[in-house]
Each structure stands twice: as structure tokens, then as C-alpha cells.
Scaffold this motif. Structure first.
Motif, PDB file in Angstrom:
ATOM      1  N   LYS A 142      59.944   9.023  74.687  1.00  0.00           N
ATOM      2  CA  LYS A 142      61.030   9.497  74.678  1.00  0.00           C
ATOM      3  C   LYS A 142      62.354   9.359  75.420  1.00  0.00           C
ATOM      4  O   LYS A 142      63.239   9.908  76.006  1.00  0.00           O
ATOM      5  N   ASP A 143      62.898   8.163  75.332  1.00  0.00           N
ATOM      6  CA  ASP A 143      63.656   7.686  75.827  1.00  0.00           C
ATOM      7  C   ASP A 143      63.388   7.542  77.017  1.00  0.00           C
ATOM      8  O   ASP A 143      64.738   7.707  78.164  1.00  0.00           O
ATOM      9  N   LYS A 144      62.384   7.667  78.014  1.00  0.00           N
ATOM     10  CA  LYS A 144      62.304   7.796  79.170  1.00  0.00           C
ATOM     11  C   LYS A 144      61.336   6.683  79.299  1.00  0.00           C
ATOM     12  O   LYS A 144      60.452   6.602  78.526  1.00  0.00           O
ATOM     13  N   TRP A 145      61.289   6.264  81.467  1.00  0.00           N
ATOM     14  CA  TRP A 145      60.351   5.698  80.854  1.00  0.00           C
ATOM     15  C   TRP A 145      59.142   6.149  82.190  1.00  0.00           C
ATOM     16  O   TRP A 145      59.387   7.289  82.784  1.00  0.00           O
ATOM     17  N   PHE A 146      58.050   6.569  82.028  1.00  0.00           N
ATOM     18  CA  PHE A 146      56.566   7.369  82.914  1.00  0.00           C
ATOM     19  C   PHE A 146      56.514   5.921  83.544  1.00  0.00           C
ATOM     20  O   PHE A 146      55.276   5.582  82.935  1.00  0.00           O
ATOM     21  N   LEU A 147      55.827   6.429  84.918  1.00  0.00           N
ATOM     22  CA  LEU A 147      55.421   5.441  86.013  1.00  0.00           C
ATOM     23  C   LEU A 147      54.042   6.643  86.546  1.00  0.00           C
ATOM     24  O   LEU A 147      54.125   7.490  86.664  1.00  0.00           O
ATOM     25  N   HIS A 148      52.624   5.409  85.904  1.00  0.00           N
ATOM     26  CA  HIS A 148      51.456   7.096  86.056  1.00  0.00           C
ATOM     27  C   HIS A 148      50.550   6.627  86.966  1.00  0.00           C
ATOM     28  O   HIS A 148      50.481   4.915  86.927  1.00  0.00           O
ATOM     29  N   PHE A 149      49.768   6.983  88.030  1.00  0.00           N
ATOM     30  CA  PHE A 149      48.809   6.589  88.772  1.00  0.00           C
ATOM     31  C   PHE A 149      47.802   7.600  88.910  1.00  0.00           C
ATOM     32  O   PHE A 149      48.306   8.689  89.053  1.00  0.00           O
ATOM     33  N   SER A 174      55.274  16.369  83.566  1.00  0.00           N
ATOM     34  CA  SER A 174      53.934  17.714  83.128  1.00  0.00           C
ATOM     35  C   SER A 174      53.519  16.655  81.638  1.00  0.00           C
ATOM     36  O   SER A 174      52.584  17.023  81.497  1.00  0.00           O
ATOM     37  N   VAL A 175      53.816  15.525  81.539  1.00  0.00           N
ATOM     38  CA  VAL A 175      53.586  14.505  80.275  1.00  0.00           C
ATOM     39  C   VAL A 175      51.948  14.581  80.217  1.00  0.00           C
ATOM     40  O   VAL A 175      52.735  13.449  81.331  1.00  0.00           O
ATOM     41  N   THR A 176      51.352  14.552  80.019  1.00  0.00           N
ATOM     42  CA  THR A 176      49.892  14.020  80.604  1.00  0.00           C
ATOM     43  C   THR A 176      49.855  12.097  79.681  1.00  0.00           C
ATOM     44  O   THR A 176      50.517  11.879  78.464  1.00  0.00           O
ATOM     45  N   PRO A 177      48.978  11.504  80.469  1.00  0.00           N
ATOM     46  CA  PRO A 177      48.665  10.066  80.170  1.00  0.00           C
ATOM     47  C   PRO A 177      48.449  10.261  78.517  1.00  0.00           C
ATOM     48  O   PRO A 177      48.378   9.158  77.510  1.00  0.00           O
ATOM     49  N   ALA A 178      47.344  11.082  78.527  1.00  0.00           N
ATOM     50  CA  ALA A 178      46.585  11.348  76.760  1.00  0.00           C
ATOM     51  C   ALA A 178      47.828  11.291  75.684  1.00  0.00           C
ATOM     52  O   ALA A 178      47.452  10.601  74.888  1.00  0.00           O
ATOM     53  N   VAL A 179      48.979  12.604  76.106  1.00  0.00           N
ATOM     54  CA  VAL A 179      50.044  12.438  75.091  1.00  0.00           C
ATOM     55  C   VAL A 179      51.262  11.148  75.280  1.00  0.00           C
ATOM     56  O   VAL A 179      51.244  10.894  74.040  1.00  0.00           O
ATOM     57  N   MET A 180      50.630  11.009  75.914  1.00  0.00           N
ATOM     58  CA  MET A 180      51.885   9.283  76.226  1.00  0.00           C
ATOM     59  C   MET A 180      51.020   8.584  75.374  1.00  0.00           C
ATOM     60  O   MET A 180      51.525   7.727  74.848  1.00  0.00           O
ATOM     61  N   GLU A 181      49.623   7.606  75.395  1.00  0.00           N
ATOM     62  CA  GLU A 181      48.592   7.674  74.479  1.00  0.00           C
ATOM     63  C   GLU A 181      48.883   7.382  73.943  1.00  0.00           C
ATOM     64  O   GLU A 181      49.623   6.496  72.625  1.00  0.00           O
ATOM     65  N   TYR A 183      51.923   9.503  71.852  1.00  0.00           N
ATOM     66  CA  TYR A 183      52.811   9.518  70.803  1.00  0.00           C
ATOM     67  C   TYR A 183      53.612   8.300  71.971  1.00  0.00           C
ATOM     68  O   TYR A 183      54.746   8.274  71.328  1.00  0.00           O
ATOM     69  N   GLY A 184      53.560   7.887  72.581  1.00  0.00           N
ATOM     70  CA  GLY A 184      54.784   6.952  73.426  1.00  0.00           C
ATOM     71  C   GLY A 184      53.747   5.702  73.062  1.00  0.00           C
ATOM     72  O   GLY A 184      53.215   5.662  72.327  1.00  0.00           O
ATOM     73  N   LYS A 185      54.482   4.485  74.201  1.00  0.00           N
ATOM     74  CA  LYS A 185      53.779   3.363  73.934  1.00  0.00           C
ATOM     75  C   LYS A 185      52.887   2.260  75.026  1.00  0.00           C
ATOM     76  O   LYS A 185      54.380   3.307  76.576  1.00  0.00           O
ATOM     77  N   VAL A 186      52.109   1.839  75.361  1.00  0.00           N
ATOM     78  CA  VAL A 186      52.250   1.551  77.059  1.00  0.00           C
ATOM     79  C   VAL A 186      52.891   0.235  76.690  1.00  0.00           C
ATOM     80  O   VAL A 186      52.938  -1.039  75.707  1.00  0.00           O
TER      81      VAL A 186
END
Length: 204
Positions: A142-149, A174-181, A183-186
């Protein structure tokens, strides 16, 4: 307390632990029916109305996400109410507060921060590099970058410093890694901090 609109019928509220402690509320209180939490919810809805024009009349689904060391995210979704449910069908007969709250609580140990600008992410990565070199996963969503640890990837003694730096440059999500996996792009599946620092220079 920070409030943003996600859609016509949905808002997100970010509460820091300071917001909670100022009101004498513990994290564990958030899913209990106690006056302090009701007062906080009323305050949140008043602020949502004054800032965004969000009218909280009707049934509300409330999702509470506890984020490690940074606070809580509350997602409020407004449903539709049926006036017949409240008697005559005359709106004047509606109770003053029609909060039919359905509260669900999720707690995640994942540390996820969102960045609107890639240049800001680069700056953050170079600052983070002294604390972490072999961890981090980067998503685009969604036009943002998410850094996950994941906590296991990090030295526990550095969690506070890491989160303080992330909070300076990005915002807790609050967006979970599962949602990003799904709907988003790694973008960078591993060692994202190291990869960013290797390939992108800081702006002077």
C-alpha cells in the motif's frame, strides 16, 4: 494519541503506553469492561469525530493490537444499526451512546514499522546498522515500506534502542507479516538492514 481514517467506516488509533499510563490504564485492562477503559474509548471517539468527522453511532467492531514496547493500535469499524432494534424506529428514541462493541485482542511479538519514504528508510537503516546487521525483512505494501523483525532475530538487550530508532523514523504498524506476505511484496527476504546499507548511501 494519533488517529487516522482507513476508510469511510474504519479508523485506526495509535496509543502509546504513555497515553495509557496517563489515564491509569494497564495494557491488560484494554479488553475489560471497566470505567477507565470506557472513558478512554469515549475520548477516542470524541477525538475521531472532531478530527475526522467519524460518527461512532451504531455497532462497532473494535480490534486491539498490542505492539511490543511501543503501544497499542485500536482499529474501529462502524457497522450499520437497525432502528427497529431500539423500539419505535424513531431516531429520537435511540440511546445516546449506541456502542455495541465487539472487542478482539491480538498480541504480536513481531516488530513492524512503516516508512512512507524510501529515503527515510535508508537513513533509518544506517542508524540501525550499529544494532543489527543480520536481521530484518522488507515488504512493500500500500505505497509504504515495512521493516519487520522477529524478536528471536535480535539481541534482547538492544530491543529498546532498536524500537526508539524505528519510532524516530517510522511509525508502528498493526499490519501483520502474514497480511504482507499475502497482499504485499517481499522486497528483501532477509538481512534487510545490511542489504540497504550496502546498496544505498545516506543523503548528506
Amino acid at each position: 494519541m494519533k488517529i487516522e481514517r482507513l476508510s469511510h467506516d474504519k479508523i485506526r488509533i495509535f496509543l502509546t503506553f504513555d497515553d495509557l499510563s496517563e489515564r491509569g490504564i494497564q495494557k491488560e485492562d484494554m479488553w475489560q469492561e471497566i470505567p477507565k477503559v470506557h472513558e478512554l474509548f469515549t475520548e477516542m471517539m470524541d477525538q475521531a469525530y472532531s478530527e475526522l468527522g467519524f460518527d461512532a453511532t451504531g455497532p462497532l467492531a473494535v480490534e486491539v493490537f498490542a505492539l511490543p514496547a511501543q503501544g497499542m493500535v485500536v482499529i474501529v469499524t462502524r457497522g450499520k444499526y437497525d432502528p427497529q432494534q431500539y423500539g419505535s424506529g424513531n431516531e429520537d428514541d435511540l440511546p445516546e451512546e449506541v456502542y455495541e462493541m465487539e472487542v478482539t485482542l491480538e498480541q504480536s511479538d513481531s516488530i513492524v514499522y512503516a516508512f512512507k519514504d524510501f529515503e527515510v528508510l535508508i537513513e533509518a537503516a544506517h542508524m540501525l546498522h550499529q544494532h543489527v546487521t543480520d536481521a530484518g525483512r522488507l515488504y512493500s505494501y500500500k505505497d509504504k515500506w515495512f521493516l519487520h523483525f522477529e524478536p528471536d532475530d535480535l539481541d534482547s538487550s538492544k530491543h529498546a534502542a532498536l524500537i526508539a530508532l524505528l519510532a524516530e523514523f517510522g511509525e508502528g504498524s498493526s499490519v501483520t507479516p502474514a497480511v504482507m506476505e499475502e497482499y504485499g511484496k517481499v522486497v528483501m527476504p532477509e538481512q534487510a538492514v545490511e542489504v540497504i546499507c550496502t546498496h544505498f548511501k545516506r543523503q548528506d
